[in-house]
Design a protein around this motif. Sequence first.
Motif, PDB file in Angstrom:
ATOM      1  N   ASP A 357       0.812  -1.217   0.000  1.00 17.83           N
ATOM      2  CA  ASP A 357       0.000   0.000   0.000  1.00 17.83           C
ATOM      3  C   ASP A 357       0.848   1.271   0.000  1.00 17.83           C
ATOM      4  O   ASP A 357       0.323   2.383   0.038  1.00 17.83           O
ATOM      5  CB  ASP A 357      -0.964   0.007   1.176  1.00 17.83           C
ATOM      6  CG  ASP A 357      -0.261   0.154   2.539  1.00 17.83           C
ATOM      7  OD1 ASP A 357       0.988   0.087   2.575  1.00 17.83           O
ATOM      8  OD2 ASP A 357      -0.966   0.317   3.550  1.00 17.83           O
ATOM      9  N   THR A 416     -10.368   9.710   4.735  1.00 11.34           N
ATOM     10  CA  THR A 416      -9.402   9.613   3.647  1.00 11.34           C
ATOM     11  C   THR A 416      -9.948   8.724   2.544  1.00 11.34           C
ATOM     12  O   THR A 416     -10.389   7.594   2.811  1.00 11.34           O
ATOM     13  CB  THR A 416      -8.074   9.033   4.162  1.00 11.34           C
ATOM     14  OG1 THR A 416      -7.586   9.865   5.211  1.00 11.34           O
ATOM     15  CG2 THR A 416      -7.055   8.943   3.048  1.00 11.34           C
ATOM     16  N   ARG A 420      -5.495   6.149  -1.219  1.00  9.81           N
ATOM     17  CA  ARG A 420      -4.424   7.055  -0.818  1.00  9.81           C
ATOM     18  C   ARG A 420      -3.502   6.369   0.191  1.00  9.81           C
ATOM     19  O   ARG A 420      -3.959   5.646   1.062  1.00  9.81           O
ATOM     20  CB  ARG A 420      -4.968   8.341  -0.210  1.00  9.81           C
ATOM     21  CG  ARG A 420      -5.578   9.267  -1.229  1.00  9.81           C
ATOM     22  CD  ARG A 420      -5.777  10.654  -0.674  1.00  9.81           C
ATOM     23  NE  ARG A 420      -6.594  11.455  -1.572  1.00  9.81           N
ATOM     24  CZ  ARG A 420      -7.065  12.662  -1.293  1.00  9.81           C
ATOM     25  NH1 ARG A 420      -6.779  13.209  -0.110  1.00  9.81           N
ATOM     26  NH2 ARG A 420      -7.798  13.322  -2.155  1.00  9.81           N
ATOM     27  N   ILE A 421      -2.219   6.651   0.058  1.00 11.55           N
ATOM     28  CA  ILE A 421      -1.255   6.093   0.992  1.00 11.55           C
ATOM     29  C   ILE A 421      -1.520   6.680   2.376  1.00 11.55           C
ATOM     30  O   ILE A 421      -1.608   7.900   2.521  1.00 11.55           O
ATOM     31  CB  ILE A 421       0.180   6.422   0.552  1.00 11.55           C
ATOM     32  CG1 ILE A 421       0.474   5.842  -0.828  1.00 11.55           C
ATOM     33  CG2 ILE A 421       1.187   5.899   1.563  1.00 11.55           C
ATOM     34  CD1 ILE A 421       1.846   6.230  -1.361  1.00 11.55           C
ATOM     35  N   ARG A 423      -0.614   8.323   5.637  1.00 13.91           N
ATOM     36  CA  ARG A 423       0.566   9.126   5.968  1.00 13.91           C
ATOM     37  C   ARG A 423       0.377   9.839   7.299  1.00 13.91           C
ATOM     38  O   ARG A 423      -0.748  10.187   7.676  1.00 13.91           O
ATOM     39  CB  ARG A 423       0.816  10.190   4.878  1.00 13.91           C
ATOM     40  CG  ARG A 423       1.369   9.650   3.577  1.00 13.91           C
ATOM     41  CD  ARG A 423       0.979  10.543   2.400  1.00 13.91           C
ATOM     42  NE  ARG A 423      -0.459  10.546   2.207  1.00 13.91           N
ATOM     43  CZ  ARG A 423      -1.168  11.618   1.838  1.00 13.91           C
ATOM     44  NH1 ARG A 423      -0.554  12.787   1.646  1.00 13.91           N
ATOM     45  NH2 ARG A 423      -2.460  11.529   1.680  1.00 13.91           N
ATOM     46  N   ASP A 456       5.556   9.161  -1.380  1.00 15.22           N
ATOM     47  CA  ASP A 456       4.525   9.525  -0.403  1.00 15.22           C
ATOM     48  C   ASP A 456       4.641  10.976   0.034  1.00 15.22           C
ATOM     49  O   ASP A 456       3.727  11.496   0.688  1.00 15.22           O
ATOM     50  CB  ASP A 456       4.630   8.622   0.829  1.00 15.22           C
ATOM     51  CG  ASP A 456       5.896   8.911   1.633  1.00 15.22           C
ATOM     52  OD1 ASP A 456       6.993   8.765   1.063  1.00 15.22           O
ATOM     53  OD2 ASP A 456       5.802   9.285   2.812  1.00 15.22           O
ATOM     54  N   ARG A 458       3.814  13.938  -0.551  1.00 15.09           N
ATOM     55  CA  ARG A 458       2.898  14.768  -1.329  1.00 15.09           C
ATOM     56  C   ARG A 458       1.692  15.129  -0.472  1.00 15.09           C
ATOM     57  O   ARG A 458       1.373  14.453   0.500  1.00 15.09           O
ATOM     58  CB  ARG A 458       2.446  14.050  -2.600  1.00 15.09           C
ATOM     59  CG  ARG A 458       1.553  12.848  -2.385  1.00 15.09           C
ATOM     60  CD  ARG A 458       1.144  12.254  -3.729  1.00 15.09           C
ATOM     61  NE  ARG A 458       0.122  11.246  -3.610  1.00 15.09           N
ATOM     62  CZ  ARG A 458       0.366   9.944  -3.509  1.00 15.09           C
ATOM     63  NH1 ARG A 458       1.611   9.514  -3.489  1.00 15.09           N
ATOM     64  NH2 ARG A 458      -0.630   9.083  -3.432  1.00 15.09           N
ATOM     65  N   VAL A 460      -2.362  16.540  -1.211  1.00 10.77           N
ATOM     66  CA  VAL A 460      -3.394  16.819  -2.208  1.00 10.77           C
ATOM     67  C   VAL A 460      -4.111  18.108  -1.838  1.00 10.77           C
ATOM     68  O   VAL A 460      -3.889  18.685  -0.764  1.00 10.77           O
ATOM     69  CB  VAL A 460      -4.363  15.619  -2.291  1.00 10.77           C
ATOM     70  CG1 VAL A 460      -5.338  15.742  -3.461  1.00 10.77           C
ATOM     71  CG2 VAL A 460      -3.560  14.326  -2.456  1.00 10.77           C
ATOM     72  N   GLU A 463      -5.908  18.350   1.667  1.00 10.76           N
ATOM     73  CA  GLU A 463      -5.172  17.957   2.872  1.00 10.76           C
ATOM     74  C   GLU A 463      -3.925  18.829   3.008  1.00 10.76           C
ATOM     75  O   GLU A 463      -3.468  19.429   2.026  1.00 10.76           O
ATOM     76  CB  GLU A 463      -4.797  16.465   2.810  1.00 10.76           C
ATOM     77  CG  GLU A 463      -3.969  16.095   1.601  1.00 10.76           C
ATOM     78  CD  GLU A 463      -3.739  14.593   1.440  1.00 10.76           C
ATOM     79  OE1 GLU A 463      -4.565  13.792   1.918  1.00 10.76           O
ATOM     80  OE2 GLU A 463      -2.730  14.235   0.822  1.00 10.76           O
ATOM     81  N   ASP A 464      -3.407  19.006   4.170  1.00 10.35           N
ATOM     82  CA  ASP A 464      -3.746  18.412   5.445  1.00 10.35           C
ATOM     83  C   ASP A 464      -4.653  19.400   6.190  1.00 10.35           C
ATOM     84  O   ASP A 464      -4.391  20.602   6.199  1.00 10.35           O
ATOM     85  CB  ASP A 464      -2.451  18.151   6.207  1.00 10.35           C
ATOM     86  CG  ASP A 464      -2.611  17.488   7.556  1.00 10.35           C
ATOM     87  OD1 ASP A 464      -3.731  17.167   7.941  1.00 10.35           O
ATOM     88  OD2 ASP A 464      -1.592  17.304   8.229  1.00 10.35           O
ATOM     89  N   TYR A 528       6.100  12.825  -9.329  1.00 11.54           N
ATOM     90  CA  TYR A 528       5.059  12.390 -10.262  1.00 11.54           C
ATOM     91  C   TYR A 528       5.162  13.175 -11.568  1.00 11.54           C
ATOM     92  O   TYR A 528       5.667  14.309 -11.598  1.00 11.54           O
ATOM     93  CB  TYR A 528       3.677  12.581  -9.639  1.00 11.54           C
ATOM     94  CG  TYR A 528       3.306  11.508  -8.642  1.00 11.54           C
ATOM     95  CD1 TYR A 528       2.672  10.347  -9.050  1.00 11.54           C
ATOM     96  CD2 TYR A 528       3.602  11.660  -7.296  1.00 11.54           C
ATOM     97  CE1 TYR A 528       2.331   9.357  -8.130  1.00 11.54           C
ATOM     98  CE2 TYR A 528       3.273  10.680  -6.370  1.00 11.54           C
ATOM     99  CZ  TYR A 528       2.643   9.525  -6.801  1.00 11.54           C
ATOM    100  OH  TYR A 528       2.313   8.543  -5.897  1.00 11.54           O
ATOM    101  N   TRP A 540      -2.267  19.524  -6.607  1.00 12.42           N
ATOM    102  CA  TRP A 540      -2.723  18.167  -6.294  1.00 12.42           C
ATOM    103  C   TRP A 540      -1.600  17.298  -5.716  1.00 12.42           C
ATOM    104  O   TRP A 540      -1.853  16.188  -5.268  1.00 12.42           O
ATOM    105  CB  TRP A 540      -3.259  17.484  -7.559  1.00 12.42           C
ATOM    106  CG  TRP A 540      -4.233  18.323  -8.331  1.00 12.42           C
ATOM    107  CD1 TRP A 540      -5.079  19.274  -7.816  1.00 12.42           C
ATOM    108  CD2 TRP A 540      -4.449  18.323  -9.737  1.00 12.42           C
ATOM    109  NE1 TRP A 540      -5.808  19.863  -8.820  1.00 12.42           N
ATOM    110  CE2 TRP A 540      -5.443  19.295 -10.023  1.00 12.42           C
ATOM    111  CE3 TRP A 540      -3.922  17.605 -10.794  1.00 12.42           C
ATOM    112  CZ2 TRP A 540      -5.898  19.553 -11.301  1.00 12.42           C
ATOM    113  CZ3 TRP A 540      -4.381  17.855 -12.083  1.00 12.42           C
ATOM    114  CH2 TRP A 540      -5.363  18.827 -12.320  1.00 12.42           C
TER     115      TRP A 540
END
Length: 676
Positions: A357, A416, A420-421, A423, A456, A458, A460, A463-464, A528, A540
């Motif tokens: 994951d 979440t 999504r990973i 974190r 990981d 990153r 979006v 978040e946060d 990415y 993003w």
Amino acid sequence: MTTRAILTLLLILLVPVSLQAQTLPPPDPADGQTFRSLALHDVRSDLRASFETDPDETAIGETDLVNLFSWLQQSGYQPVSLQQIVTARAGGKPLPAGAVLLSFDDGYRSAYTKVFPLLRRFRYPAVMSVTTEWLEPNVAEVQYGDRRLPRERFLALAEIREMAGSGLVEFATHTHEMHQGVQANPQGNLLPAAAVRRYDPARGHYESDAEYGRRVEGDLRRSRLLLERYTGKRIRTVTWPYGAYNDQAIDAAKRAGLDIALTLDSGPNTPDVPLQRIRRALPTYDLRAPDYVWLLRDPAGADQARRSQRVMQVDLDYVYDPDPIQQEANLSLLLDRVQAIAPSAVYLQAFADPDGDGAAEALYFPNRHMPVRADLFSRVAWQLRTRSRVQVYAWMPVTAFEIPGLPQVQIQGGSTPAGRIPRLSPFDPQVRRTIKEIYEDLGRHAIFNGLLFHDDARLVDDEDAGPAALRRYAEWGLPADLAAIRASPELSARWSAGKTRYLVDLTLELADTVRRFRPELRTARNLYAGPVLQPESEAWFAQSLPAFLKAYDYTALMAMPQMEGAVQPEAWLKELADRVLAQPGGRDRTIFELQARDWAKGVAVPDAQFAQQVELLRRKGIRNIGYYPDDFISGHPPLAAAREALSTRQIPHAIGKTGDEAAPDVTTQPAVEGER
């Protein structure tokens, strides 16, 4: 393969052909403080004949040394003493242009019989380093790597005293009994004694920082006092065996009365390089006098900068097996494959992610905060570096650690989304402290060349939203409502840029933490493709190619059209390449990581498609290529395709390997071998 055979491979440098095609770097500035240094070793009358019975790639011929001294004289280089350097750094008489510190390690008897007469003839000063354990009166043989050599191969006390009294030679300690390996993990790997925490198998105990510091300080203090007794002179310098050291070792040396240290780090000793970290180039037997100009002009890290990067990214989860016999078999498969493909670097997973994951459930090194699946990273990294001669980067998460009780990244007004990973919140002080301590433990327990920060890292555009994050946003002049931020283009842009900068700063802080233990650490970070193809998508990801190129040695761009669902993969790759090449530094510092597995379909990327993508990138002028994952168990990509994509044997190499690349694996040997 025997350890001698490994050593024979380690230091062979491809000099004559490759150098002709390269532009010679400019000389160092004549600023009165900058100098270069050479780390020479044994000098032999008949070098070729001696290699048949006593191979040592750091040895040079007596004639070659005469030619080197003459070449230095004729080419404007001026050997200087350590005292001249100390005086210049203290604001006294400046160093001459082309200043060079000559040093001879290990205390071979040739330092007296062959080097000393030449020093007197040319009036050249030098530093000579000896291991005091080898000088003790009851020593009949010296354990030198995987060999036992007669004591007569090394300096006698009378010879040391004579040279010390000549005014040309200053002696340095090469430690008392740290010119060897100590067991550093349960598997029995022996790593450089001055740079790792010793593992006690009887107690299942790793040396603490305090125990390590006392051991190093005690060894150096004993060696200094013995050498002062032998020479009648003050000893102020330590030469680290194998070039392996860390900040705590430097502190221990200072406490032991040693304020100067010689390393095997690369590059010039500019005024900002402290005398506790003097850089030295490591010559080898195959260099001729004019070739030394490359060692004496090589910028710091130039060997890596000039080389095209060819990278395999490897899951340590593939090596791990609860059955130790099967685990060793898996490791052998990996080592054989890396040797056959010959990449320049391996990005090696240092965390365990068995469910795939993207988050660390455990770690492959001893640490304070997470389960240890196995103390495996140090073993595999050392074997890769010494047997396969590659740079090893520890591939690590930044926030994706599964640690109960610590605050995670929050979504405002909801849970979440799936996929999504998981974190931890990077804005929470306790999280930052915990992650920093995990990286600190990694540096403490393993020897490696660089860090790869996982994808990981990153955030979006929803978040946060956790309390610590909102407090940080307020410091940026932003409201505590993410919806209000997203509704304003100006606020949204400020928010995205702030998160990008924050994550960059966090990773740089983690790198600095590891540099306390691995001073020459390099950095890479996964990026990415979205922020490259659509810069507005920084919102993003909180990622940016210009920011990455500025912050890290390399940007590991995930050039994975299948993962991104590209309808026309070739056109997608071409556009991605064009965008990178348009960025200053993009060509030299971006690594295009292709995917070798189509995760959406659960199958390997077809061989022909993989080869086609490699060829496309080459035609576009992309110089740095890698792929993930390398499945060394099933042999995918096929060996021929992987070798064609990555092999450095087709790429000209620069000369001037550093010492950590020159120490072969010694799992079953009584001492670390390699650079001595």
